[in-house]
Design a protein around this motif. Sequence first.
Motif, PDB file in Angstrom:
ATOM      1  N   PRO A 112       0.804  -1.219   0.000  1.00 41.41           N
ATOM      2  CA  PRO A 112       0.000   0.000   0.000  1.00 41.41           C
ATOM      3  C   PRO A 112       0.838   1.270   0.000  1.00 41.41           C
ATOM      4  CG  PRO A 112      -0.931  -1.588   1.521  1.00 41.41           C
ATOM      5  CD  PRO A 112       0.389  -2.140   1.081  1.00 41.41           C
ATOM      6  N   VAL A 113       2.005   1.251   0.656  1.00 43.87           N
ATOM      7  CA  VAL A 113       2.893   2.421   0.634  1.00 43.87           C
ATOM      8  C   VAL A 113       3.257   2.777  -0.805  1.00 43.87           C
ATOM      9  CG1 VAL A 113       5.276   3.126   1.098  1.00 43.87           C
ATOM     10  CG2 VAL A 113       3.853   2.248   2.951  1.00 43.87           C
ATOM     11  N   ILE A 114       3.645   1.760  -1.575  1.00 43.51           N
ATOM     12  CA  ILE A 114       4.012   2.010  -2.975  1.00 43.51           C
ATOM     13  C   ILE A 114       2.815   2.491  -3.777  1.00 43.51           C
ATOM     14  CG2 ILE A 114       4.920   0.956  -5.080  1.00 43.51           C
ATOM     15  CD1 ILE A 114       6.410  -1.041  -3.291  1.00 43.51           C
ATOM     16  N   LEU A 115       1.670   1.875  -3.563  1.00 38.45           N
ATOM     17  CA  LEU A 115       0.464   2.241  -4.319  1.00 38.45           C
ATOM     18  C   LEU A 115      -0.004   3.653  -3.984  1.00 38.45           C
ATOM     19  CD1 LEU A 115      -1.407  -1.169  -4.061  1.00 38.45           C
ATOM     20  CD2 LEU A 115      -0.504  -0.126  -6.146  1.00 38.45           C
ATOM     21  N   ILE A 116       0.096   4.040  -2.723  1.00 36.02           N
ATOM     22  CA  ILE A 116      -0.285   5.398  -2.349  1.00 36.02           C
ATOM     23  C   ILE A 116       0.662   6.404  -2.998  1.00 36.02           C
ATOM     24  CG2 ILE A 116      -0.431   7.025  -0.422  1.00 36.02           C
ATOM     25  CD1 ILE A 116      -1.339   4.661   1.327  1.00 36.02           C
ATOM     26  N   ALA A 117       1.955   6.104  -2.971  1.00 41.34           N
ATOM     27  CA  ALA A 117       2.937   7.006  -3.585  1.00 41.34           C
ATOM     28  C   ALA A 117       2.703   7.149  -5.081  1.00 41.34           C
ATOM     29  CB  ALA A 117       4.353   6.505  -3.305  1.00 41.34           C
ATOM     30  N   LEU A 118       2.463   6.024  -5.758  1.00 36.96           N
ATOM     31  CA  LEU A 118       2.177   6.086  -7.195  1.00 36.96           C
ATOM     32  C   LEU A 118       0.890   6.841  -7.476  1.00 36.96           C
ATOM     33  CD1 LEU A 118       3.118   2.472  -8.382  1.00 36.96           C
ATOM     34  CD2 LEU A 118       4.330   4.587  -8.922  1.00 36.96           C
ATOM     35  N   GLY A 119      -0.107   6.633  -6.622  1.00 37.32           N
ATOM     36  CA  GLY A 119      -1.376   7.341  -6.809  1.00 37.32           C
ATOM     37  C   GLY A 119      -1.224   8.836  -6.646  1.00 37.32           C
ATOM     38  N   LEU A 120      -0.375   9.262  -5.712  1.00 41.05           N
ATOM     39  CA  LEU A 120      -0.196  10.687  -5.476  1.00 41.05           C
ATOM     40  C   LEU A 120       0.455  11.377  -6.663  1.00 41.05           C
ATOM     41  CD1 LEU A 120       0.952  10.736  -1.730  1.00 41.05           C
ATOM     42  CD2 LEU A 120      -1.258  11.408  -2.655  1.00 41.05           C
ATOM     43  N   ILE A 129      -7.031   5.382  -5.236  1.00 38.26           N
ATOM     44  CA  ILE A 129      -5.940   5.005  -4.342  1.00 38.26           C
ATOM     45  C   ILE A 129      -6.432   4.021  -3.289  1.00 38.26           C
ATOM     46  CG2 ILE A 129      -4.326   5.854  -2.596  1.00 38.26           C
ATOM     47  CD1 ILE A 129      -4.111   8.445  -4.184  1.00 38.26           C
ATOM     48  N   VAL A 130      -7.566   4.313  -2.672  1.00 38.40           N
ATOM     49  CA  VAL A 130      -8.129   3.417  -1.653  1.00 38.40           C
ATOM     50  C   VAL A 130      -8.485   2.068  -2.260  1.00 38.40           C
ATOM     51  CG1 VAL A 130     -10.082   3.074  -0.080  1.00 38.40           C
ATOM     52  CG2 VAL A 130      -8.958   5.306  -0.205  1.00 38.40           C
ATOM     53  N   PHE A 131      -9.041   2.085  -3.456  1.00 37.75           N
ATOM     54  CA  PHE A 131      -9.383   0.843  -4.164  1.00 37.75           C
ATOM     55  C   PHE A 131      -8.138  -0.014  -4.369  1.00 37.75           C
ATOM     56  CE2 PHE A 131     -10.144  -1.221  -8.421  1.00 37.75           C
ATOM     57  CZ  PHE A 131     -11.044  -2.184  -7.969  1.00 37.75           C
ATOM     58  N   ASN A 132      -7.053   0.607  -4.800  1.00 32.89           N
ATOM     59  CA  ASN A 132      -5.805  -0.130  -5.030  1.00 32.89           C
ATOM     60  C   ASN A 132      -5.241  -0.695  -3.736  1.00 32.89           C
ATOM     61  OD1 ASN A 132      -6.009   0.502  -7.733  1.00 32.89           O
ATOM     62  ND2 ASN A 132      -4.525   2.167  -7.660  1.00 32.89           N
ATOM     63  N   VAL A 133      -5.319   0.080  -2.665  1.00 32.96           N
ATOM     64  CA  VAL A 133      -4.819  -0.397  -1.375  1.00 32.96           C
ATOM     65  C   VAL A 133      -5.589  -1.629  -0.915  1.00 32.96           C
ATOM     66  CG1 VAL A 133      -4.670   0.159   1.089  1.00 32.96           C
ATOM     67  CG2 VAL A 133      -3.894   1.819  -0.618  1.00 32.96           C
ATOM     68  N   GLY A 176      -3.489   4.541 -14.147  1.00 35.59           N
ATOM     69  CA  GLY A 176      -2.479   5.416 -13.575  1.00 35.59           C
ATOM     70  C   GLY A 176      -1.688   6.169 -14.625  1.00 35.59           C
ATOM     71  N   ARG A 177      -1.306   5.489 -15.710  1.00 31.84           N
ATOM     72  CA  ARG A 177      -0.530   6.139 -16.768  1.00 31.84           C
ATOM     73  C   ARG A 177      -1.366   7.199 -17.485  1.00 31.84           C
ATOM     74  NH1 ARG A 177       0.955   3.925 -20.915  1.00 31.84           N
ATOM     75  NH2 ARG A 177       3.035   4.802 -21.223  1.00 31.84           N
ATOM     76  N   THR A 178      -2.652   6.916 -17.667  1.00 34.17           N
ATOM     77  CA  THR A 178      -3.529   7.893 -18.313  1.00 34.17           C
ATOM     78  C   THR A 178      -3.594   9.175 -17.499  1.00 34.17           C
ATOM     79  OG1 THR A 178      -4.883   6.118 -19.261  1.00 34.17           O
ATOM     80  CG2 THR A 178      -5.870   8.321 -19.162  1.00 34.17           C
ATOM     81  N   SER A 179      -3.711   9.020 -16.178  1.00 32.85           N
ATOM     82  CA  SER A 179      -3.770  10.194 -15.311  1.00 32.85           C
ATOM     83  C   SER A 179      -2.421  10.887 -15.224  1.00 32.85           C
ATOM     84  CB  SER A 179      -4.245   9.776 -13.914  1.00 32.85           C
ATOM     85  OG  SER A 179      -4.363  10.901 -13.071  1.00 32.85           O
ATOM     86  N   ALA A 180      -1.331  10.111 -15.188  1.00 31.37           N
ATOM     87  CA  ALA A 180       0.008  10.695 -15.091  1.00 31.37           C
ATOM     88  C   ALA A 180       0.342  11.554 -16.305  1.00 31.37           C
ATOM     89  CB  ALA A 180       1.047   9.585 -14.929  1.00 31.37           C
ATOM     90  N   ALA A 181      -0.182  11.184 -17.458  1.00 30.67           N
ATOM     91  CA  ALA A 181       0.070  11.961 -18.667  1.00 30.67           C
ATOM     92  C   ALA A 181      -0.525  13.362 -18.556  1.00 30.67           C
ATOM     93  CB  ALA A 181      -0.509  11.238 -19.881  1.00 30.67           C
TER      94      ALA A 181
END
Length: 293
Positions: A112-120, A129-133, A176-181
């Motif tokens: 979850p630490v990694i997923l939260i960081a990637l989500g941010l 983010i909560v869904f991924n955790v 995630g990649r779509t949003s990161a773009a």
Amino acid sequence: MSAIFARNRALDINPPAGDSHLSTGGSDWLWAVMACFTLFFLIYYALSFKAFNGERVFHYLFTIGLFTGMVAYFAMASDLAFSVVRTSLYRSTDATYQMFWAKYVYWVVAWPVILIALGLISGVSWASIVFNVFLSWAWVLSYLAGAYTASNYRWGFWAFGTTAWLILAVQTLWHGRTSAARVNVLRDYSILSGWLNLLWILYPIAWAISDGGNVISVTKNTVYFGVLDLLMLPIIAFGFLVMARKWDYGALNLHFTQYGRVGARDGVFPEKSAAAPGTTAPAAVPAEGVVTA
């Protein structure tokens, strides 16, 4: 080095259990992994003092993950935090298997630490983010339940956990990649999430031949997962540290204050809006068309 390993009396003080159990060499390896996590934790926490107040969120997240890894591998190296389970696929004459549940506790925190960081950094919603955790918890807990299951029904839990991983792969590699773009961090996000998912591919395989199928010995089990865990959280943590130097925290809406998540570009900092001591706060301006008494 041999003199150091000769002092390892963990298995004498905490005897192993199960027909297939941890060896002294396996304990030596786990102490080495624990030392790596300790070093990474100390370095990462020390570097948090150099970051600006509003830019420490990743330091805090990964410090917790590295600290948990240090504790988990200390427990395993000391031959603690394990259960003896019956094997479903018998390995030679071994009918019972020493299963360390400490690594599952570590995954419940680290992933979850990694997923939260990637989500941010990607800018996905908090709901995503909560869904991924929760998906990562479903994955880990399914594998843990399977490890405790003596019959072949454990493969049902493996299927459930692996399904959760596949959904996570879609979430991190596509949504995630779509949003990161949209926030101009696609390259960095792709590197970090790609490395994460590359390693995640190996976890279902590792579980199937260790705690699932009991095909490999307990010592080989610890080596396999130890390598994967070292390549995942520490590498990704320092990847964030390097890449974050060129990120615009304001554009990413990553400025955190004591009142919550506040975008710096809006200039809204509640802790600075209060009147200074000895001054009078400006009177509120009535809205247009509102008659005051």
